[in-house]
Design a protein around this motif. Structure first.
Motif, mmCIF file in Angstrom:
data_model
loop_
_atom_site.group_PDB
_atom_site.id
_atom_site.type_symbol
_atom_site.label_atom_id
_atom_site.label_comp_id
_atom_site.label_asym_id
_atom_site.label_seq_id
_atom_site.Cartn_x
_atom_site.Cartn_y
_atom_site.Cartn_z
ATOM 1 N N LYS A 136 41.111 42.129 40.177
ATOM 2 C CA LYS A 136 40.439 42.635 38.748
ATOM 3 C C LYS A 136 41.498 43.123 38.089
ATOM 4 C CE LYS A 136 36.989 45.589 38.932
ATOM 5 N NZ LYS A 136 35.680 46.116 39.095
ATOM 6 N N THR A 178 41.614 44.970 34.375
ATOM 7 C CA THR A 178 40.825 45.562 33.242
ATOM 8 C C THR A 178 41.618 46.189 32.220
ATOM 9 O OG1 THR A 178 39.047 45.949 34.683
ATOM 10 C CG2 THR A 178 38.910 46.887 32.692
ATOM 11 N N HIS A 179 41.369 45.988 30.868
ATOM 12 C CA HIS A 179 42.032 46.496 29.767
ATOM 13 C C HIS A 179 41.313 47.516 29.095
ATOM 14 C CE1 HIS A 179 44.962 46.066 25.786
ATOM 15 N NE2 HIS A 179 45.038 47.224 26.599
ATOM 16 N N ASN A 180 41.472 48.498 29.039
ATOM 17 C CA ASN A 180 40.707 49.742 27.992
ATOM 18 C C ASN A 180 41.271 49.913 26.937
ATOM 19 O OD1 ASN A 180 39.525 51.974 27.016
ATOM 20 N ND2 ASN A 180 39.143 52.891 28.674
ATOM 21 N N TRP A 230 45.726 49.670 31.341
ATOM 22 C CA TRP A 230 45.287 48.600 32.164
ATOM 23 C C TRP A 230 45.123 49.057 33.490
ATOM 24 C CZ3 TRP A 230 45.260 43.277 30.670
ATOM 25 C CH2 TRP A 230 45.701 43.055 29.440
#
Lengths: 236, 168
Positions: free
Chosen positions: B151, B153-155, B161
């Motif tokens: 997984k 995920t980019h906030n 990341w």
């Protein structure tokens, strides 16, 4: 009658070979043995003598090793080995190791659970400790693992769970009880000097937990009693 | 008057003379060889028996001397067995340190790690860019045969990341 006597006189020269033949057959049967049996007897005797000579030679080496054994050095080695692999499940020492290593790596031992396993039989092996630590970051955890892996008594880490700021580990502490040895007299002695030096070389850089930090109970009494030989009970 | 032997004695000697000589000679040779061989064999048997007896006595003597040193023998065996146990323990313990040593990076922060003997490992990392996570994954290839970025995920608020890696 005279005819028989004449025949005997005519063939009396055969008496000598006949007596020799009887002599040879008699001695072969009762003294020496048939060639087949004789060969097997002699080869069996030779084999037995060779084996006995080898046993004598081995026993001489063994006796020489025992008589020239440096007992002081051997007892020192035994004491050191008792620190490497204790003779019983020394939870206190392992917990002190965990606490000490944690303190050296900016971590803190928060708690532990021990699974001692069978406490009746005098088996050997490992006992399990599940420990949780307050560990600020991954580098500290790496240091903690490295420190635990190079501490004595020996332990192994079978699982690690690290989630930012806290880590839990399953640690196996090694132990091996004193067992009576069932060696036969003619058995060779193992090369213990080589075995001990190999292990010392393998564990170079490993450190024993400082005695002062081993046991809080010791701190409470304010008295540290050194026990140079872990195989000798302390007498107060 | 005795009986008259009509066959002259000379004739018998003539008839068996050469055979008689040869039989005598052959018998003497065989007897001599037999006596020599039998003496050698008997001598060898006696020697072997005597040697075996002496060796047995020496073994008994040495055994009794070794028995007197039994405490030292026990010490030697204990040293050897305990050293062997130590060696075996060190050589067979899980290689957790070799994994933990590679889990170092200046580009990513490792926030989570699970390790278990014979189980896949999981790694949670955070970084300022997806590329740095990929570069870190490339480094991990030295140690792990399979790396899966489970997984990523980019906030966007913090521009962080985070990645979940499955390592085998």
């Amino acid at each position: 009658m005279n005819q028989l006597r004449n025949i005997f006189l005519d063939f009396k020269w055969l008496v000598y070979p006949a007596i020799v033949l009887v002599f040879i057959l008699f001695t072969i049967k009762y003294l020496i043995g048939l060639p087949g049996e004789l060969i097997s007897q002699i080869s069996a005797s030779q084999k037995s003598v060779t084996e006995s000579a080898q046993i004598v030679s081995r026993l001489k080496v063994k006796l020489n090793t025992l008589t020239t054994l440096d007992e002081n050095r051997s007892l020192e080695d035994l004491s050191w080995l008792g620190g490497v692999i204790p003779v019983d499940k020394q939870i206190d020492v392992i917990v002190s190791e965990l606490r000490f290593s944690a303190s050296q790596t900016n971590s803190e031992l928060l708690g532990y659970t021990t699974m001692l396993g069978d406490v009746v039989s005098s088996g050997s092996g490992e006992f399990l400790i599940s420990a949780s630590f307050n560990t600020p970051d991954m580098p500290s955890l790496v240091q903690l693992i490295s420190s635990l892996n190079s501490s004595l008594p020996l332990m192994s880490i079978s699982s690690v769970q690290f989630v930012s700021g806290s880590a839990s580990m399953e640690i196996n502490g090694a132990w091996f009880p004193l067992v009576p040895h069932q060696a036969r007299l003619e058995d060779d002695l193992p090369n213990h000097v080589q075995a001990v030096s190999d292990l010392k070389a393998r564990l170079e850089g490993f450190s024993l937990v400082p005695v002062a930090s081993v046991d809080e109970a010791v701190q409470e009494t304010g008295e540290i009693i050194p026990n140079p030989n872990p195989f000798t009970p302390l007498v107060n | 008057m005795g009986a008259i032997n009509l066959l002259p004695k000379r004739n018998i000697e003539k008839k068996y003379g050469p055979l008689q000589k040869n039989v005598y000679l052959l018998t003497s040779v065989v007897l001599t060889m037999y006596i020599v061989a039998a003496s050698a064999i008997l001598g060898l048997k006696i020697y072997l028996n005597q040697r075996s007896h002496n060796l047995d006595q020496e073994i008994q003597k040495l055994n009794s001397q070794i028995r007197e040193q039994s405490s030292k023998e026990a010490l030697v065996l204990e040293l050897f067995n305990r050293s062997a146990k130590g060696r075996e323990f060190v050589d067979t313990r899980p290689p957790v340190q070799s994994y933990s040593d590679i889990l170092k990076s200046e580009e990513v922060i490792i926030e989570g790690w699970t390790y278990g003997v014979g189980q896949p490992q999981t790694l949670s990392v955070v970084s300022g860019s997806a590329e740095s996570i990929e570069r870190f994954a490339d480094v991990l290839k030295q140690k792990y045969s399979s790396i899966t970025i489970d997984k990523l995920t980019h906030n966007l608020v913090d521009n962080v990341w985070s990645g979940e890696l499955l390592l085998l």
